[in-house]
Design an enzyme around this catalytic site. Structure first.
Site, mmCIF file in Angstrom:
data_model
loop_
_atom_site.group_PDB
_atom_site.id
_atom_site.type_symbol
_atom_site.label_atom_id
_atom_site.label_comp_id
_atom_site.label_asym_id
_atom_site.label_seq_id
_atom_site.Cartn_x
_atom_site.Cartn_y
_atom_site.Cartn_z
ATOM 1 N N ASP A 1 0.638 -1.225 0.202
ATOM 2 C CA ASP A 1 -0.255 0.044 -0.332
ATOM 3 C C ASP A 1 0.704 0.970 -0.297
ATOM 4 O OD1 ASP A 1 -2.353 -1.660 0.176
ATOM 5 O OD2 ASP A 1 -2.489 -1.440 2.055
ATOM 6 N N LYS B 1 2.434 1.504 -5.240
ATOM 7 C CA LYS B 1 3.066 1.112 -6.007
ATOM 8 C C LYS B 1 2.206 0.687 -7.378
ATOM 9 C CE LYS B 1 3.968 -3.042 -4.652
ATOM 10 N NZ LYS B 1 3.402 -2.530 -3.295
ATOM 11 N N GLY C 1 -3.517 -5.741 -5.091
ATOM 12 C CA GLY C 1 -4.379 -5.258 -6.369
ATOM 13 C C GLY C 1 -3.884 -3.422 -6.487
ATOM 14 N N HIS C 2 -4.612 -3.301 -7.722
ATOM 15 C CA HIS C 2 -4.702 -1.863 -7.557
ATOM 16 C C HIS C 2 -5.657 -1.430 -8.516
ATOM 17 C CE1 HIS C 2 -1.367 -1.860 -10.784
ATOM 18 N NE2 HIS C 2 -1.691 -1.951 -11.620
ATOM 19 N N THR D 1 -5.588 -11.817 2.095
ATOM 20 C CA THR D 1 -6.309 -11.358 1.645
ATOM 21 C C THR D 1 -7.445 -11.604 1.833
ATOM 22 O OG1 THR D 1 -5.025 -12.216 0.347
ATOM 23 C CG2 THR D 1 -5.547 -9.596 0.658
ATOM 24 N N GLN E 1 2.817 -7.042 -3.382
ATOM 25 C CA GLN E 1 3.370 -7.136 -1.712
ATOM 26 C C GLN E 1 4.618 -5.937 -1.189
ATOM 27 O OE1 GLN E 1 2.511 -10.391 -3.455
ATOM 28 N NE2 GLN E 1 0.320 -9.384 -3.071
ATOM 29 N N THR F 1 4.334 -12.223 4.406
ATOM 30 C CA THR F 1 2.835 -13.179 2.779
ATOM 31 C C THR F 1 4.187 -14.500 2.750
ATOM 32 O OG1 THR F 1 1.747 -12.444 0.938
ATOM 33 C CG2 THR F 1 3.945 -12.110 1.382
ATOM 34 N N THR G 1 -11.151 -5.029 3.055
ATOM 35 C CA THR G 1 -11.901 -5.310 3.948
ATOM 36 C C THR G 1 -12.846 -3.440 4.853
ATOM 37 O OG1 THR G 1 -10.314 -4.563 5.684
ATOM 38 C CG2 THR G 1 -10.986 -7.199 4.960
ATOM 39 N N LYS H 1 3.104 10.183 -1.619
ATOM 40 C CA LYS H 1 2.047 10.769 -0.501
ATOM 41 C C LYS H 1 2.557 11.633 0.000
ATOM 42 C CE LYS H 1 -1.777 7.662 0.371
ATOM 43 N NZ LYS H 1 -2.423 6.574 0.802
ATOM 44 N N THR I 1 2.776 13.653 -5.306
ATOM 45 C CA THR I 1 1.959 14.874 -4.386
ATOM 46 C C THR I 1 0.271 14.705 -5.125
ATOM 47 O OG1 THR I 1 1.927 15.754 -7.027
ATOM 48 C CG2 THR I 1 3.805 16.273 -5.386
HETATM 49 P P1 IMP Z 1 -1.956 -12.792 2.539
HETATM 50 O O1 IMP Z 1 -0.507 -12.105 1.474
HETATM 51 O O2 IMP Z 1 -3.323 -13.209 1.232
HETATM 52 O O3 IMP Z 1 -1.283 -13.974 2.590
HETATM 53 O O4 IMP Z 1 -1.878 -11.651 3.561
HETATM 54 C C1 IMP Z 1 -0.461 -11.838 4.309
HETATM 55 C C2 IMP Z 1 0.149 -10.500 5.209
HETATM 56 O O5 IMP Z 1 0.588 -9.325 3.711
HETATM 57 C C3 IMP Z 1 -1.160 -9.810 5.431
HETATM 58 O O6 IMP Z 1 -0.834 -8.726 5.749
HETATM 59 C C4 IMP Z 1 -1.843 -8.882 4.222
HETATM 60 O O7 IMP Z 1 -3.068 -8.182 4.131
HETATM 61 C C5 IMP Z 1 -0.314 -8.124 3.445
HETATM 62 N N1 IMP Z 1 -0.718 -8.157 2.302
HETATM 63 C C6 IMP Z 1 -0.813 -8.560 0.582
HETATM 64 N N2 IMP Z 1 -0.722 -8.568 0.045
HETATM 65 C C7 IMP Z 1 -1.053 -7.672 -0.035
HETATM 66 C C8 IMP Z 1 -0.711 -5.722 -0.628
HETATM 67 O O8 IMP Z 1 -1.033 -5.706 -1.619
HETATM 68 N N3 IMP Z 1 -0.574 -4.901 -0.188
HETATM 69 C C9 IMP Z 1 -0.698 -4.652 1.406
HETATM 70 N N4 IMP Z 1 -0.832 -5.357 2.294
HETATM 71 C C10 IMP Z 1 -1.030 -6.724 1.244
#
Ligand code: IMP
Length: 447
Positions: A18, A21, A47-48, A133, A226, A241, A304, A334, A425
């Site tokens: 977050d 990216k 995700g974006h 996620t 990530q 992750t 969420t 940011k 910015t």
């Molecule tokens: P997982 O990748 O779904 O197994 O989640 C593992 C951890 O990575 C959790 O804390 C998620 O919130 C975090 N996470 C996974 N993908 C992202 C992302 O794209 N942005 C921010 N956090 C992520």
């Protein structure tokens, strides 16, 4: 004969995801000098949202090259949920031919998503919840390393496929009924024959194709998912992750040689945020400054709505990520949000934990991370500027920017020893200042 190789430009996150990216990847993916875009790690957990002049796209798994009509690859280091691929492709009705998936990429199967929830419930009881996620990422990588995962290309290897499915269903026999049902051989084989019919055209060997393109002088954008502190080996274990997210994984996760990764850009947010569990150094969620950053920065989980926890920018961690990833440049995002504070802090040292300043590490023990007392520097901010003011400053050039901001940028560059190439910015694509033009270095042939 001297051959002019293309550049491999890798974008990775530096903190806990977050960082913005997506916007940086879009910035480069839209450039005419980028010929190909590839993902190399993770799955539908990334995700974006991309907003172009005409459309808005939500991508979890597809590379952003799809938006710009560029050949797009999903590498072998990814875990691929084919149902989600199908869903996301509906946004690109005329561009399906652009997407290619490595035959070595592992498939996310229905039982992985059930297990993801099941594991999180067990961890919750022990305050070890990761806050995943729930996209089945960890369990899919688990099956991969246990060597009973199903690779995309295995769908066309009937003998092995039957044996693997048989093994899977026996292995998961003692698990909850929902899992047992999901690995029924007849159920899985039914899914596979449906997928074989729909996805055959996308099969490819990313290593061979991308190496060939690079050797033909094409520039490839490697889109990381990530971030460094979420990396399976180098992040904050076990609150991370399940894939490697660092620059090196762009090589292992696509099958190209490491020397092709010539430009390595880390995305850093001007403060830090984190979703899910795990300790963070210098957390400020419970003080007004933290609340301001959370509110103004829209720091709430996209799926969420959970508030993201906030801490100050941690330069020790950024320097660690710089070393680990061999970063050549930074995209700082940011900074407009930080302007909502009168002054802010930056972590420059860890009290109670020894670190080699030239070769920084990040504490591997959770107990050490919890114990660290951050040493911070307090800096004045540049105040709240409207989008219009930022636009005007951008037109006038970097020299016209507020002196507080220029000092902040210089302080970071001096601390980590590499340049800040881009400064964000505001949320839209145009709200980005290009301080160093990567394009000018693109035409230089690799050694
Ligand atoms: P997982 O990748 O779904 O197994 O989640 C593992 C951890 O990575 C959790 O804390 C998620 O919130 C975090 N996470 C996974 N993908 C992202 C992302 O794209 N942005 C921010 N956090 C992520």
């Amino acid at each position: 004969m001297s051959q002019k190789y293309g550049k491999g430009i890798v974008i990775v996150g530096v903190q806990y995801g977050d960082e913005g990216k997506g916007k940086i990847v879009d910035h480069y993916a839209s450039k005419s000098y980028i010929d190909v875009v590839t993902r190399f790690n993770g799955g539908a957990n990334a995700g974006h949202t991309i907003v172009t002049n005409k459309e808005k796209y939500a991508l979890n798994l597809l590379p952003s090259g799809m938006v710009y009509g560029k050949p797009s690859y999903i590498g072998n280091g990814c875990v691929v949920d084919l149902e989600r691929v199908k869903e996301e492709l509906t946004q690109f009705p005329t561009k399906h031919h652009l997407l290619h998936i490595s035959e070595r990429a592992q498939l996310v199967l229905p039982h992985h998503k059930i297990l993801d929830q099941y594991q999180e419930k067990m961890k919750q009881k022990r305050t070890l919840e990761v806050g995943t996620t729930k996209r089945g990422i960890g369990p899919a990588y688990h099956d991969k390393s246990s060597r009973f995962g199903i690779r995309f290309g295995d769908l066309w290897d009937e003998e092995l496929l039957k044996q693997q499915v048989d093994l899977l269903s026996e292995y998961y026999q003692g698990f909850p009924l929902e899992v047992v049902n999901a690995v029924q051989p007849s159920h899985l084989m039914g899914l596979f024959s449906k997928w074989k019919a729909s996805f055959k055209r996308m099969l490819c060997d990313t290593g061979v194709i991308l190496s060939k393109k690079l050797s033909q002088g094409k520039n490839v954008l490697f889109e990381g998912a990530q971030s460094t502190l979420l990396d399976l080996d180098h992040g904050v274990y076990p609150f991370n992750t399940s894939s490697n997210c660092v620059v090196a994984s762009a090589s292992t996760g696509t099958g190209i040689a490491p020397h092709n990764l010539t430009e390595r850009i880390g995305v850093v947010k001007a403060y830090t945020s984190r979703v899910g569990g795990g300790p963070i150094i210098s957390e400020i969620s419970d003080i007004p400054e933290g609340e301001t950053l959370q509110k103004e920065g829209g720091e709430f989980g996209t799926s969420t709505g959970r508030p993201r926890r906030i801490s100050w920018l941690d330069l020790v961690a950024v320097k660690y990520a710089t070393r680990l990833n061999g970063l050549t440049g930074i995209a700082l995002t940011k900074i407009d949000i930080l302007g909502h504070l009168k002054e802010f802090e930056v972590v420059v040292e860890y009290e109670g934990y020894e670190i080699d300043p030239d070769f920084p590490s990040y504490p591997m023990r959770i107990s050490d991370i919890k114990r660290i007392i951050p040493v911070t520097e307090i800096l004045p901010s540049w105040g709240i500027l409207s989008s219009e003011s930022w636009r005007e400053l951008k037109l006038k050039g970097w020299d016209s920017f507020p002196s507080e901001l220029k000092s902040f940028i210089k302080m970071i560059e001096d601390y980590i020893g590499i340049p800040i190439l881009l400064v964000g910015t505001g949320p839209s694509r145009s709200e980005l200042i290009e301080r160093n033009d990567l394009e000018s270095s693109i035409s230089v042939p690799s050694p």
